[in-house]
Scaffold this active site. Structure first.
Site, PDB file in Angstrom:
ATOM      1  N   HIS A 117      -0.636  -4.097   4.208  1.00 20.98           N
ATOM      2  CA  HIS A 117      -1.574  -4.011   5.469  1.00 20.98           C
ATOM      3  C   HIS A 117      -0.859  -3.985   6.520  1.00 20.98           C
ATOM      4  O   HIS A 117      -0.389  -5.022   7.067  1.00 20.98           O
ATOM      5  CB  HIS A 117      -2.417  -5.399   5.379  1.00 20.98           C
ATOM      6  CG  HIS A 117      -3.575  -5.546   6.274  1.00 20.98           C
ATOM      7  ND1 HIS A 117      -4.702  -6.116   6.122  1.00 20.98           N
ATOM      8  CD2 HIS A 117      -3.699  -4.751   7.432  1.00 20.98           C
ATOM      9  CE1 HIS A 117      -5.434  -6.061   7.013  1.00 20.98           C
ATOM     10  NE2 HIS A 117      -4.872  -5.189   8.251  1.00 20.98           N
TER      11      HIS A 117
ATOM     12  N   HIS B 235      -0.985  -1.508  10.307  1.00 20.11           N
ATOM     13  CA  HIS B 235      -1.380  -0.442  11.097  1.00 20.11           C
ATOM     14  C   HIS B 235      -0.065   0.132  11.984  1.00 20.11           C
ATOM     15  O   HIS B 235       0.586  -0.505  12.663  1.00 20.11           O
ATOM     16  CB  HIS B 235      -2.200  -0.941  12.211  1.00 20.11           C
ATOM     17  CG  HIS B 235      -3.647  -1.504  11.461  1.00 20.11           C
ATOM     18  ND1 HIS B 235      -4.713  -1.018  11.019  1.00 20.11           N
ATOM     19  CD2 HIS B 235      -3.723  -2.804  10.869  1.00 20.11           C
ATOM     20  CE1 HIS B 235      -5.633  -1.829  10.480  1.00 20.11           C
ATOM     21  NE2 HIS B 235      -5.002  -2.738  10.512  1.00 20.11           N
TER      22      HIS B 235
ATOM     23  N   HIS C 196     -11.332  -3.142   5.327  1.00 22.37           N
ATOM     24  CA  HIS C 196     -11.136  -4.369   6.222  1.00 22.37           C
ATOM     25  C   HIS C 196     -12.587  -5.035   6.227  1.00 22.37           C
ATOM     26  O   HIS C 196     -13.706  -4.471   6.398  1.00 22.37           O
ATOM     27  CB  HIS C 196     -11.078  -4.462   7.855  1.00 22.37           C
ATOM     28  CG  HIS C 196      -9.468  -4.035   8.214  1.00 22.37           C
ATOM     29  ND1 HIS C 196      -8.853  -3.097   7.542  1.00 22.37           N
ATOM     30  CD2 HIS C 196      -8.655  -4.626   9.010  1.00 22.37           C
ATOM     31  CE1 HIS C 196      -7.407  -3.102   8.165  1.00 22.37           C
ATOM     32  NE2 HIS C 196      -7.485  -3.883   8.997  1.00 22.37           N
TER      33      HIS C 196
ATOM     34  N   GLU D 178     -12.958 -10.398   8.039  1.00 24.03           N
ATOM     35  CA  GLU D 178     -11.827 -10.869   8.838  1.00 24.03           C
ATOM     36  C   GLU D 178     -12.350 -11.729  10.109  1.00 24.03           C
ATOM     37  O   GLU D 178     -12.069 -13.008   9.996  1.00 24.03           O
ATOM     38  CB  GLU D 178     -11.044  -9.695   9.691  1.00 24.03           C
ATOM     39  CG  GLU D 178     -10.006 -10.150  10.657  1.00 24.03           C
ATOM     40  CD  GLU D 178      -9.376  -8.834  11.359  1.00 24.03           C
ATOM     41  OE1 GLU D 178     -10.146  -7.619  11.267  1.00 24.03           O
ATOM     42  OE2 GLU D 178      -8.430  -9.034  12.096  1.00 24.03           O
TER      43      GLU D 178
ATOM     44  N   ASP E  79      -0.071  -6.748   9.534  1.00 30.70           N
ATOM     45  CA  ASP E  79      -1.253  -6.295  10.134  1.00 30.70           C
ATOM     46  C   ASP E  79      -0.678  -5.343  11.556  1.00 30.70           C
ATOM     47  O   ASP E  79      -0.517  -4.283  11.276  1.00 30.70           O
ATOM     48  CB  ASP E  79      -2.294  -7.480  10.661  1.00 30.70           C
ATOM     49  CG  ASP E  79      -3.564  -6.825  10.853  1.00 30.70           C
ATOM     50  OD1 ASP E  79      -3.970  -5.631  10.783  1.00 30.70           O
ATOM     51  OD2 ASP E  79      -4.538  -7.643  11.512  1.00 30.70           O
ATOM     52  N   ASP E  80      -0.491  -5.920  12.466  1.00 28.23           N
ATOM     53  CA  ASP E  80       0.013  -5.026  13.676  1.00 28.23           C
ATOM     54  C   ASP E  80       1.213  -6.197  14.402  1.00 28.23           C
ATOM     55  O   ASP E  80       1.125  -6.642  15.208  1.00 28.23           O
ATOM     56  CB  ASP E  80      -1.132  -5.372  14.989  1.00 28.23           C
ATOM     57  CG  ASP E  80      -2.356  -4.581  14.428  1.00 28.23           C
ATOM     58  OD1 ASP E  80      -2.253  -3.437  14.155  1.00 28.23           O
ATOM     59  OD2 ASP E  80      -3.320  -5.290  14.158  1.00 28.23           O
TER      60      ASP E  80
HETATM   61  N1  ADE Z   1      -6.855  -2.237  13.844  1.00 30.68           N
HETATM   62  C1  ADE Z   1      -5.815  -2.893  13.801  1.00 30.68           C
HETATM   63  N2  ADE Z   1      -5.614  -3.972  13.578  1.00 30.68           N
HETATM   64  C2  ADE Z   1      -6.845  -4.691  13.229  1.00 30.68           C
HETATM   65  C3  ADE Z   1      -7.325  -5.700  12.785  1.00 30.68           C
HETATM   66  N3  ADE Z   1      -6.658  -6.630  12.429  1.00 30.68           N
HETATM   67  N4  ADE Z   1      -8.624  -5.472  12.529  1.00 30.68           N
HETATM   68  C4  ADE Z   1      -9.358  -4.505  12.381  1.00 30.68           C
HETATM   69  N5  ADE Z   1      -8.919  -3.189  13.036  1.00 30.68           N
HETATM   70  C5  ADE Z   1      -7.464  -3.315  13.236  1.00 30.68           C
HETATM   71 ZN    ZN Z   2      -5.548  -4.727   9.934  1.00 25.64          ZN
END
Ligand code: ADE
Ligand code: ZN
Length: 379
Positions: free
Chosen positions: A58, A60, A238, A241, A319-320
């Site tokens: 996971h 991005h 997703h 969340e 994630d990011d």
């Molecule tokens: N796009 C990038 N990170 C995200 C996240 N945590 N939730 C939804 N969309 C995303």
């Molecule tokens: Zn994500």
């Protein structure tokens, strides 16, 4: 929960952890009593987490854009950024919820214009993964973020794909690419994006669903996921969340997903929790993302350990990472410390990462075995 309490907590957490690390230097391995809880901290020798062979499911790719690279690309492409320095940009990374992050994340992606930019972005991430002993990655990309700005689909995918190929050869990192539809955009837009992907079919293993969750339930994309499935794409989404457990149920029953990205809200529905445990449906959990976006106030409050103990197939991911303060090793370290995880917990989480991957069965078996061998050599 008041989002500003969470924000204050995040700032305080950074200070506390700095002091905590300073105090710890020279006293590892350790048994340490946390003053306010009186529980025994698990002994974890330095390097154990760093050395385990890992998978990330996971991530991005646009969320791995570090401020330094953002500034370099802005200069190379003559794009104006509304910040004077890398430090000022980092200061802006104080999020109160998912949307407050997404606004900054989409703005940052404006510096990505040509194939070389997508290559550099992906190569930088993969180089870090090599340094962190990550052996397999399944990467999300958001084509609509770029095609909306006039960047061709082919530019995005060719840049990412060549970096993936180079990393396979130079680092031995295996990888798959997952195309995410942006859920705040229309079903029509998603269909158009799926059509654009078809000429690159062999470079993309599956489709996913991301962006603003609440107000954009899975049913909005049921038909496009059906079409993607007919084209042979694997499916993930997703769900849960920030959104309710019903969105997780929708992702399972209407979109036919094979993994749930995040999914942490499942705990609010005991029947769903049982279903996820019994089916061993993987959840790609992102601990630092969840605390930075105020899904949980502190890491100590995170439900990862409870989900693991309830028998769910939980994996840890970043994630990011450029926005949330850490890649794979930092996420594993944060949950280990925050939730006092044992080595067995960590090993299980990491093995789940391979088990939940889209790798062929034999590759999964050999990678799970490599984790077991590492664990037995580092008891
Ligand atoms: N796009 C990038 N990170 C995200 C996240 N945590 N939730 C939804 N969309 C995303
Ligand atoms: Zn994500």
């Amino acid at each position: 929960q008041n989002p500003y309490d969470c924000l204050k907590q995040n700032l305080r957490f950074s200070q506390d952890s700095f002091i905590f690390f300073k105090k710890k230097i020279g006293v590892l391995p350790f048994f340490h009593k946390i003053k306010d809880d009186f529980y025994q901290e698990v002994s974890m020798e330095p390097g154990f987490i760093e050395g385990i062979p890992k998978a990330e499911l996971h991530l991005h790719i646009e969320g791995s854009l570090e401020p330094e690279l953002m500034f370099a690309l802005a200069e190379r492409n003559r794009v104006d950024l509304p910040y004077n320095s890398v430090e000022e940009l980092r200061q802006a990374y104080q999020f109160t919820n998912l949307q407050s992050f997404l606004d900054i994340y989409y703005a940052g992606a404006r510096v990505l214009l040509v194939e070389q930019d997508f290559y550099d972005l992906t190569w930088a991430y993969l180089t870090r993964m090599q340094e962190q002993n990550v052996k397999h990655v399944e990467i999300f990309f958001d084509p609509q973020t770029h095609t909306e700005r006039g960047v061709a689909f082919s530019t995005v995918i060719e840049g990412i794909d060549s970096a993936l190929k180079d990393a396979r050869r130079e680092y031995g990192i295996s990888s798959y690419l997952i195309l995410c539809f942006l859920r705040h955009l229309s079903e029509d837009d998603a269909f158009k994006t799926l059509e654009e992907a078809l000429p690159f079919r062999e470079k993309i293993i599956g489709v996913g669903l991301d962006s603003s969750e609440v107000g954009h339930p899975p049913e909005k994309f049921q038909r496009v996921f059906q079409r993607a499935s007919e084209e042979g794409f694997r499916r993930v989404a997703h769900a849960g969340e920030e959104g309710p457990p019903e969105y997780i149920i929708g992702a399972l029953d209407l979109l036919g997903v094979e993994r749930i990205d995040h999914g942490v809200q499942c705990e609010k529905d005991p029947e769903l929790l049982r279903r996820l445990a019994e089916s061993r449906m993987p959840l790609t959990v992102c601990p630092l993302s969840n605390t930075r976006l105020c899904v949980f106030e502190k890491m100590k409050d995170h439900n990862l350990k409870r989900l693991l103990d309830a028998g769910l197939c939980v994996t840890v991911n970043s994630d990011d990472p450029a926005y949330f303060g850490g890649y794979m090793n930092e996420n594993l370290t944060a949950v280990q410390q925050g939730l006092n995880l044992s080595k067995e917990d960590l090993v299980e989480l990491v093995k789940n990462g391979f088990r939940a991957s889209f790798l062929p069965k034999t590759a999964i078996e050999s990678r799970v075995q490599a984790v077991d061998e590492y664990a037995s050599k580092n008891p």
